[in-house]
Motif scaffolding. Sequence first.
Motif, PDB file in Angstrom:
ATOM      1  N   MET A   1      11.771 -54.131  58.047  1.00 23.47           N
ATOM      2  CA  MET A   1      10.636 -53.555  57.331  1.00 23.47           C
ATOM      3  C   MET A   1      10.253 -52.244  58.016  1.00 23.47           C
ATOM      4  N   ASN A   2      10.055 -51.224  57.215  1.00 25.57           N
ATOM      5  CA  ASN A   2       9.622 -49.948  57.785  1.00 25.57           C
ATOM      6  C   ASN A   2       8.681 -49.269  56.815  1.00 25.57           C
ATOM      7  N   GLN A   3       7.424 -49.103  57.208  1.00 28.01           N
ATOM      8  CA  GLN A   3       6.460 -48.492  56.295  1.00 28.01           C
ATOM      9  C   GLN A   3       6.212 -47.057  56.731  1.00 28.01           C
ATOM     10  N   GLU A   4       6.010 -46.183  55.760  1.00 23.98           N
ATOM     11  CA  GLU A   4       5.845 -44.764  56.047  1.00 23.98           C
ATOM     12  C   GLU A   4       4.585 -44.531  56.873  1.00 23.98           C
ATOM     13  N   ASN A   5       4.696 -43.662  57.837  1.00 24.61           N
ATOM     14  CA  ASN A   5       3.529 -43.379  58.672  1.00 24.61           C
ATOM     15  C   ASN A   5       3.661 -41.966  59.222  1.00 24.61           C
ATOM     16  N   THR A   6       2.588 -41.197  59.129  1.00 23.19           N
ATOM     17  CA  THR A   6       2.654 -39.830  59.631  1.00 23.19           C
ATOM     18  C   THR A   6       2.380 -39.779  61.126  1.00 23.19           C
ATOM     19  N   SER A   7       1.732 -40.847  61.639  1.00 22.03           N
ATOM     20  CA  SER A   7       1.385 -40.841  63.057  1.00 22.03           C
ATOM     21  C   SER A   7       2.565 -41.330  63.904  1.00 22.03           C
ATOM     22  N   SER A   8       2.632 -40.827  65.112  1.00 18.08           N
ATOM     23  CA  SER A   8       3.704 -41.283  65.994  1.00 18.08           C
ATOM     24  C   SER A   8       3.191 -42.355  66.952  1.00 18.08           C
ATOM     25  N   GLU A   9       1.934 -42.727  66.823  1.00 14.78           N
ATOM     26  CA  GLU A   9       1.372 -43.681  67.791  1.00 14.78           C
ATOM     27  C   GLU A   9       1.618 -45.103  67.365  1.00 14.78           C
ATOM     28  N   TRP A  10       2.719 -45.629  67.795  1.00 14.25           N
ATOM     29  CA  TRP A  10       3.070 -47.012  67.475  1.00 14.25           C
ATOM     30  C   TRP A  10       2.791 -47.890  68.685  1.00 14.25           C
ATOM     31  N   THR A  11       2.215 -49.018  68.434  1.00 16.68           N
ATOM     32  CA  THR A  11       1.911 -49.953  69.519  1.00 16.68           C
ATOM     33  C   THR A  11       2.737 -51.210  69.308  1.00 16.68           C
ATOM     34  N   LEU A  12       3.328 -51.679  70.372  1.00 11.76           N
ATOM     35  CA  LEU A  12       4.150 -52.887  70.284  1.00 11.76           C
ATOM     36  C   LEU A  12       3.255 -54.119  70.113  1.00 11.76           C
ATOM     37  N   ILE A  13       3.622 -54.951  69.127  1.00  8.73           N
ATOM     38  CA  ILE A  13       2.902 -56.233  68.967  1.00  8.73           C
ATOM     39  C   ILE A  13       3.674 -57.356  69.650  1.00  8.73           C
ATOM     40  N   GLY A  14       4.986 -57.410  69.398  1.00  6.22           N
ATOM     41  CA  GLY A  14       5.766 -58.477  70.029  1.00  6.22           C
ATOM     42  C   GLY A  14       7.100 -58.658  69.330  1.00  6.22           C
ATOM     43  N   LYS A  15       7.835 -59.644  69.796  1.00  3.01           N
ATOM     44  CA  LYS A  15       9.143 -59.951  69.232  1.00  3.01           C
ATOM     45  C   LYS A  15       8.969 -60.557  67.847  1.00  3.01           C
ATOM     46  N   THR A  16       9.694 -60.028  66.865  1.00  2.00           N
ATOM     47  CA  THR A  16       9.482 -60.506  65.495  1.00  2.00           C
ATOM     48  C   THR A  16       9.772 -62.005  65.368  1.00  2.00           C
ATOM     49  N   GLU A  17      10.842 -62.469  66.004  1.00  2.00           N
ATOM     50  CA  GLU A  17      11.162 -63.890  65.776  1.00  2.00           C
ATOM     51  C   GLU A  17      10.092 -64.799  66.367  1.00  2.00           C
ATOM     52  N   ASP A  18       9.479 -64.386  67.500  1.00  2.00           N
ATOM     53  CA  ASP A  18       8.384 -65.189  68.073  1.00  2.00           C
ATOM     54  C   ASP A  18       7.169 -65.158  67.147  1.00  2.00           C
ATOM     55  N   LEU A  19       6.894 -63.943  66.637  1.00  2.00           N
ATOM     56  CA  LEU A  19       5.719 -63.799  65.769  1.00  2.00           C
ATOM     57  C   LEU A  19       5.884 -64.606  64.487  1.00  2.00           C
TER      58      LEU A  19
END
Length: 363
Positions: A1-19
């Motif tokens: 999944m990749n949603q369009e975003n103009t900002s470069s400030e991405w914060t890590l939430i966690g491992k997708t499979e764990d989530l």
Amino acid sequence: MNQENTSSEWTLIGKTEDLIRELETRGLKELEFDKKKVVLTYHDGAFGALNNKCNHMGGPLSRGRLKKGCIECPWHYWEFNHKTGESISGSAEPLSSNPGAVPTFPLKIENGQLYISIPGETKRVQAVYNSGIMNLSREPKREAGKIRVLGISTTAMDKNHPRFSTSEELLNSALKTAAENLDVETKLIKLSDLNFRHCEGFYSKSEKACTWPCSITKMDPTDEMSQIYEGMVHWADVVIVSSPIRWGNASSLYYKMAERLNSVQNQITLKDRVLIQNKVVGMIITGGQDNVQSVAGQMLNFFGELGFMAPPFPYVGHSLGWSSEAMEYNMDYVRDSEYLHTQSYELIERTVELSKKLIQAQD
Ligand code: FES
């Protein structure tokens, strides 16, 4: 999944499979980034991230539940698409013509990790409310005119098979005599005629979830407690409540009504807003056995907490007593008792006298 975003400030939430594993079990997960609360979801192969505040009254969406791809707010059940934040039409109370949309946050997955962009949060689309539907919410203001006496009978009975009720008889007769002899308007509401829901404990979820008008009244236009609210908060100067005694207490319908009046009392607790002012209450309490004083004491306490005042000798009571329980005789006794009928009328006289003084004091 990749949603369009103009900002470069991405914060890590966690491992997708764990989530995914966690969300498949829990449904919703609350996250916090620099005091910004986010509700993370996973449904049908897609993550969603919404601002955690409901569009209605700010309820915490993360404490709600995920229902077919929508988050249902725990407070009043508005629903929002877990990915787009858009509200689901029909889930909001009828008062709201357009419940709007909750802000969303862009998400992306890279190398099996889920990232969120907090700066990419979309704008909240506020709910738009219809005006005029909920007349109850107007500021209570006494309309000029005669003193208005509202009788509320709390006796439970089948309205298709009515029976003689001693407390209702005394209330009804006192209201009729008052209408003939005092310069007053009268109205009788029988709770047994109304279809209304029990209080569902909105205050227990959060003090802010208990609203005026009542949350149930706002979301359920068929709920007839609105007649009591309108009568008590807006119309009446005097309220006379009648109740039988059931196992030493007032009737079950009395308590059902009293619990729904939380929404009136809580305005005092929450907003210092007193909806009942300069109004007077009196009671008629009858029982086959006894406990009149205890029931009267409970009622006086409750109505005092709502803002009502009581005259001297604020109730009429009747019971034949423990050793004399004989229900057919009791009905005849009350029906034929001139004394009890006069006492009940004189109770209304006293409440009207006090009401006049209160109204004059405001003029
Ligand atoms: S606060 Fe969410 S539905 Fe009322």
